[in-house]
Scaffold this motif. Structure first.
Motif, mmCIF file in Angstrom:
data_model
loop_
_atom_site.group_PDB
_atom_site.id
_atom_site.type_symbol
_atom_site.label_atom_id
_atom_site.label_comp_id
_atom_site.label_asym_id
_atom_site.label_seq_id
_atom_site.Cartn_x
_atom_site.Cartn_y
_atom_site.Cartn_z
ATOM 1 N N THR A 115 34.335 22.425 73.858
ATOM 2 C CA THR A 115 35.020 21.400 73.068
ATOM 3 C C THR A 115 36.156 20.834 73.906
ATOM 4 O O THR A 115 37.158 21.498 74.134
ATOM 5 N N GLN A 116 36.001 19.604 74.386
ATOM 6 C CA GLN A 116 36.959 19.040 75.327
ATOM 7 C C GLN A 116 38.332 18.814 74.709
ATOM 8 O O GLN A 116 39.339 18.805 75.399
ATOM 9 N N SER A 117 38.393 18.645 73.389
ATOM 10 C CA SER A 117 39.678 18.365 72.753
ATOM 11 C C SER A 117 40.509 19.623 72.526
ATOM 12 O O SER A 117 41.667 19.531 72.152
ATOM 13 N N LYS A 118 39.926 20.818 72.746
ATOM 14 C CA LYS A 118 40.645 22.065 72.510
ATOM 15 C C LYS A 118 40.630 22.917 73.772
ATOM 16 O O LYS A 118 39.565 23.262 74.286
ATOM 17 N N ALA A 119 41.815 23.265 74.265
ATOM 18 C CA ALA A 119 41.917 24.101 75.459
ATOM 19 C C ALA A 119 41.570 25.542 75.108
ATOM 20 O O ALA A 119 41.936 26.050 74.053
ATOM 21 N N LYS A 120 40.856 26.204 76.019
ATOM 22 C CA LYS A 120 40.444 27.585 75.802
ATOM 23 C C LYS A 120 41.060 28.455 76.894
ATOM 24 O O LYS A 120 41.159 28.042 78.051
ATOM 25 N N TRP A 121 41.447 29.698 76.506
ATOM 26 C CA TRP A 121 42.190 30.553 77.426
ATOM 27 C C TRP A 121 41.569 31.940 77.508
ATOM 28 O O TRP A 121 41.103 32.483 76.514
ATOM 29 N N PHE B 135 47.294 19.126 76.616
ATOM 30 C CA PHE B 135 47.163 20.548 76.329
ATOM 31 C C PHE B 135 48.443 21.295 76.702
ATOM 32 O O PHE B 135 49.177 20.916 77.603
ATOM 33 N N ILE B 136 48.704 22.384 75.964
ATOM 34 C CA ILE B 136 49.896 23.207 76.187
ATOM 35 C C ILE B 136 49.531 24.363 77.106
ATOM 36 O O ILE B 136 48.561 25.080 76.857
ATOM 37 N N ASP B 137 50.302 24.546 78.160
ATOM 38 C CA ASP B 137 50.037 25.631 79.103
ATOM 39 C C ASP B 137 50.461 26.962 78.478
ATOM 40 O O ASP B 137 51.639 27.200 78.227
ATOM 41 N N GLU B 138 49.480 27.830 78.219
ATOM 42 C CA GLU B 138 49.743 29.114 77.569
ATOM 43 C C GLU B 138 49.786 30.275 78.561
ATOM 44 O O GLU B 138 49.940 31.433 78.149
ATOM 45 N N THR B 139 49.652 29.998 79.845
ATOM 46 C CA THR B 139 49.587 31.062 80.844
ATOM 47 C C THR B 139 50.815 31.973 80.775
ATOM 48 O O THR B 139 51.949 31.507 80.819
ATOM 49 N N GLY B 140 50.560 33.277 80.639
ATOM 50 C CA GLY B 140 51.641 34.253 80.593
ATOM 51 C C GLY B 140 52.175 34.545 79.206
ATOM 52 O O GLY B 140 52.918 35.519 79.025
ATOM 53 N N LYS C 88 48.441 41.447 70.595
ATOM 54 C CA LYS C 88 48.004 42.337 71.669
ATOM 55 C C LYS C 88 47.406 41.577 72.848
ATOM 56 O O LYS C 88 46.988 42.186 73.829
ATOM 57 N N LEU C 89 47.352 40.251 72.756
ATOM 58 C CA LEU C 89 46.709 39.439 73.785
ATOM 59 C C LEU C 89 47.728 38.821 74.733
ATOM 60 O O LEU C 89 48.730 38.258 74.294
ATOM 61 N N THR C 90 47.448 38.914 76.028
ATOM 62 C CA THR C 90 48.246 38.256 77.057
ATOM 63 C C THR C 90 47.382 37.192 77.725
ATOM 64 O O THR C 90 46.292 37.493 78.220
ATOM 65 N N VAL C 91 47.857 35.948 77.737
ATOM 66 C CA VAL C 91 47.086 34.837 78.294
ATOM 67 C C VAL C 91 47.108 34.910 79.815
ATOM 68 O O VAL C 91 48.175 34.997 80.431
ATOM 69 N N ILE C 92 45.918 34.849 80.432
ATOM 70 C CA ILE C 92 45.806 34.952 81.888
ATOM 71 C C ILE C 92 45.617 33.579 82.524
ATOM 72 O O ILE C 92 46.375 33.172 83.402
ATOM 73 N N GLN C 93 44.608 32.844 82.076
ATOM 74 C CA GLN C 93 44.339 31.538 82.674
ATOM 75 C C GLN C 93 43.473 30.702 81.737
ATOM 76 O O GLN C 93 42.876 31.218 80.795
ATOM 77 N N ARG C 94 43.420 29.406 82.035
ATOM 78 C CA ARG C 94 42.585 28.507 81.255
ATOM 79 C C ARG C 94 41.150 28.576 81.746
ATOM 80 O O ARG C 94 40.897 28.746 82.941
ATOM 81 N N VAL C 95 40.203 28.455 80.814
ATOM 82 C CA VAL C 95 38.783 28.503 81.147
ATOM 83 C C VAL C 95 38.109 27.248 80.606
ATOM 84 O O VAL C 95 38.623 26.610 79.683
ATOM 85 N N PRO C 96 36.956 26.855 81.180
ATOM 86 C CA PRO C 96 36.241 25.674 80.679
ATOM 87 C C PRO C 96 35.869 25.836 79.216
ATOM 88 O O PRO C 96 35.487 26.919 78.771
ATOM 89 N N SER C 97 35.985 24.757 78.467
ATOM 90 C CA SER C 97 35.696 24.786 77.039
ATOM 91 C C SER C 97 34.589 23.806 76.713
ATOM 92 O O SER C 97 34.514 22.720 77.285
#
Length: 207
Positions: free
Chosen positions: A73-79, A52-57, A62-71
């Protein structure tokens, strides 16, 4: 990390197997040898999470990524993202990178009217008196009994005639006049490629 719950039995090689619970909450049956040798350390979620790619920050629209959250779907990271309006929304990383989601939904809520997919023009979704749809000027609502689509009394700006039209016919632009555009006037307009706006200006007489 796996936690052994109980013995599950034996496999085809007559090796003992154990029912284990992963930190992510999933359960998996694992051979005892694989546990002792460290070959199996999770239900498989660790292998899926490595890429997974770290999208934090990062900022997407208009969206600013804060942190990763449980998903789910295990194959797709959710933020978890914060919008400029102050609202929060959980978005998949792939949808952020592809530009499919760039706000929490506030842009759609703030848009007045509906956009026509054919002409790209904004027109009101609710019919009100003194609004104009094509050559029809809405005069007022027609009293009626029972349920169903609302009927409106309209005056045609081309011929001055009066007619009654359903709300859905007005907002969808299916009906643009009292009917005076039908027949020969319509053919004349089509041949000269005159727009309805030009007809209203009096460049072509529909009668």
């Amino acid at each position: 990390m796996l936690t052994v719950i109980e013995r599950a039995g034996t496999d085809t090689d007559r090796s003992a197997t154990w029912l284990c619970e992963c930190e992510c909450g999933n359960k998996k049956v694992v051979q005892g040898n694989a546990l002792r040798q460290g070959k199996t350390r999770s239900c498989g979620c660790l292998n899926k999470q490595k890429s997974f790619i770290d999208e934090t920050g990062n900022v997407y629209g208009k969206l600013t990524v804060i942190q990763r959250v449980p998903s789910t779907t295990q194959s797709k990271a959710k933020w978890l993202c914060q919008c400029e309006c102050g609202n929060y929304r959980e978005v998949e990383g792939t949808k952020l990178r592809k530009g499919k989601i760039t706000h929490c939904g506030c842009d759609r809520k703030s848009t007045k009217g509906r956009v026509s997919p054919t002409k790209g023009k904004t027109f009101p979704t609710k019919v009100r008196p003194n609004q104009q749809y094509g050559a029809l000027l809405v005069l007022g609502r027609v009293p009626r009994k029972g349920k169903g689509d609302v009927i409106w009394a309209c005056r045609c700006m081309l011929c001055g005639g009066r007619t009654e039209i359903r709300s859905s016919s007005l907002t969808s632009r299916k009906t643009k006049s009292c009917g005076c555009l039908a027949g020969r006037p319509w053919e004349k307009r089509k041949q000269k490629k005159m727009s309805l706006r030009e007809l209203l200006k009096g460049k072509v007489n529909p009668k």
